[in-house]
Design an enzyme around this catalytic site. Structure first.
Site, short mmCIF file in Angstrom:
data_model
loop_
_atom_site.label_atom_id
_atom_site.label_comp_id
_atom_site.label_asym_id
_atom_site.label_seq_id
_atom_site.Cartn_x
_atom_site.Cartn_y
_atom_site.Cartn_z
N SER A 1 0.36 8.62 6.17
CA SER A 1 -0.91 9.37 6.25
C SER A 1 -1.35 9.54 7.70
CB SER A 1 -2.01 8.64 5.49
OG SER A 1 -1.68 8.55 4.13
N GLU B 1 -5.79 -3.37 2.23
CA GLU B 1 -5.70 -1.93 1.92
C GLU B 1 -6.19 -1.69 0.48
OE1 GLU B 1 -1.76 -0.30 2.21
OE2 GLU B 1 -2.46 1.74 1.78
N GLU C 1 0.93 0.86 -11.96
CA GLU C 1 1.92 0.05 -12.70
C GLU C 1 2.27 -1.21 -11.90
OE1 GLU C 1 2.31 3.35 -12.14
OE2 GLU C 1 1.88 4.05 -14.17
N GLY D 1 3.24 2.67 8.75
CA GLY D 1 4.64 3.00 8.49
C GLY D 1 5.27 1.98 7.57
N TYR D 2 4.99 2.09 6.29
CA TYR D 2 5.56 1.19 5.29
C TYR D 2 6.64 1.93 4.48
CZ TYR D 2 2.26 -2.85 5.47
OH TYR D 2 1.54 -3.96 5.82
N SER D 3 6.23 2.95 3.69
CA SER D 3 7.14 3.60 2.73
C SER D 3 8.29 4.32 3.41
CB SER D 3 6.37 4.61 1.89
OG SER D 3 5.23 4.03 1.33
#
Ligand SMILES: Cc1cc2nc3c(=O)[nH]c(=O)nc-3n(C[C@H](O)[C@H](O)[C@H](O)COP(=O)(O)OP(=O)(O)OC[C@H]3O[C@@H](n4cnc5c(N)ncnc54)[C@H](O)[C@@H]3O)c2cc1C
Length: 387
Positions: free
Chosen positions: A166, A249, A371, A132-134
């Protein structure tokens, strides 16, 4: 015979005796992967047997300490186990964000109770984790995350939303970045929290991908109560844990550039290249790039395991590996011509080539975009001045 030679012979014999024949066949698709978890879905008896026997020996995580369910092997021994598994085409016994992401972070930042409990569960494949990051307003600029975590004395109270989580709908637990201090500078108010996805107030909603699959979800937290001892490291210092985990990761994702177990793309495409000298030259160039990537990757992973790598090295590996994997699938599609666009007509293959090709588009986004990796390489490795 050196000790390592002896270890290799023992490993070879043990794998020959214990890896079921079915687990030496190449994986046909994602459904052949074993994820373990609280309610594991094994595709066959052989898959369960392979996971169980490897977990028992500590070889789902060969280099973790034995007291946390690992194999206690040195980096050189771990490499031998991987080489010997590759030699017989043995499948990975357990796919797990616990192994590739959370575990290394817990080994460095977890307290003794957390390591004993969570690492052992991870090694045995008992708990499936999601990340649970984004958030809707925090992707590349992850430190802008807003999921709120209040200290309520005897528990934490979590409210907010994550996105692109995910397998959130299949995971048992989440490792989650939350904001414990909204007044501190943004990198300093973040904490790293672990909690059960079955906790009251947690809900998920799948998001469909362009490839037709749905591995990820929106994840919502409504007054979720989390026990105090499930915070990793210090409150407000979660950004350090988050960055360390991201390095692992990125190393894991970079493995996509290895292209499986060795066959060159030229050999895989074979006669499809016969009449097209331009495509043949592109494929030859790709194969050389891939060999170079494999050599680079082997050296970098040795350096990482020996603790001698530049901390930004995983960004280089991730950038190179994922761009290479995208190039591979572009070439597969080009070699297949219009037939490669087949989506549903051959039910047995379910449009494997175009679905895999579309999935690779996400490689250079997940775990931080290309990027962003280039920005990190420019700043931290090349030490170029900032804009
Ligand atoms: C397949 C997949 C699985 C994922 N799984 C998870 C998961 O399990 N858990 C989780 O928390 N997240 C997950 N993510 C989310 C992923 O981490 C984010 O998508 C990624 O970090 C980019 O964030 P964003 O989508 O918000 O894009 P944005 O940050 O909005 O970026 C949009 C575009 O702007 C560019 N950009 C942004 N900032 C800069 C900059 N400073 N310099 C140059 N260019 C810039 C980006 O490169 C990109 O092209 C997953 C993503 C994918 C595709």
């Amino acid at each position: 015979m050196t000790d390592l030679d002896a270890f290799r012979s023992e490993t070879r014999a043990w794998l020959e005796a214990n890896c079921p024949a079915e687990m030496r066949e190449p994986m046909r698709d994602e459904s052949d992967a074993c994820w373990g978890g609280r309610n594991p879905a094994f595709k066959s008896a052989a898959q369960k047997q392979w996971m169980d026997v490897m977990a028992q020996r500590g070889w789902t995580v060969p280099d973790w300490p034995t007291e946390y369910g690992g194999g206690g092997l040195s980096p050189a021994e771990t490499k031998i186990v991987k080489q010997e598994m590759a030699r017989i085409g043995a499948r990975n016994p357990l796919m797990s964000f616990g192994i590739s992401m959370l575990g290394p972070a817990l080994l460095k930042y977890g307290n003794e109770e957390q390591k004993t409990l969570y690492l052992t569960q991870i090694a045995k494949g008992e708990i499936r984790w999601c990340q649970g990051y984004s958030e809707p307003g925090a992707g590349s600029d992850l430190a802008s995350l807003q999921t709120k975590c209040e200290d309520k004395g005897d528990h934490w109270l979590v409210n907010g939303q994550k996105v692109w989580t995910s397998y959130a709908d299949k995971a048992d637990w989440i490792f989650c970045l939350v904001r414990t201090d909204s007044k501190a500078p943004k990198h300093q108010g973040i904490s790293f929290l672990l909690f059960d996805m079955a906790s009251p107030g947690v809900s998920t909603r799948p998001i469909l991908l362009i490839s037709g699959n749905s591995p990820f979800c929106e994840t919502f937290f409504d007054d979720v109560k989390v026990p105090k001892d499930q915070l990793v490291g210090e409150a407000g210092k979660g950004w350090d844990v988050a960055k360390y985990l991201l390095g692992h990761e990125r190393e894991m994702i970079s493995g996509m550039g290895l292209g499986g177990q060795g066959e060159s793309l030229g050999a895989a495409l074979g006669h499809a290249l016969a009449d097209d000298p331009v495509l043949r030259a592109d494929v030859a160039r790709f194969d050389v790039d891939q060999m170079a990537f494999r050599a680079m990757s082997e050296r970098f992973i040795d350096e990482l395991k020996a603790g001698q790598a530049h901390p930004a090295l995983p960004s280089m590996m991730k950038y190179a590996g994922t761009e290479l994997n995208k190039a591979r699938h572009e070439l597969v599609m080009a070699a297949g011509g219009s037939n490669a666009l087949e989506w549903e007509s051959d039910r047995s293959k379910k449009g494997k080539a175009p679905r895999e090709w579309l999935r690779t588009k996400a490689n250079s986004i997940e775990g931080g975009t290309s990027e962003i990796q280039l920005g990190i390489i420019a700043k931290r490795i090349l030490e170029l001045p900032g804009a």
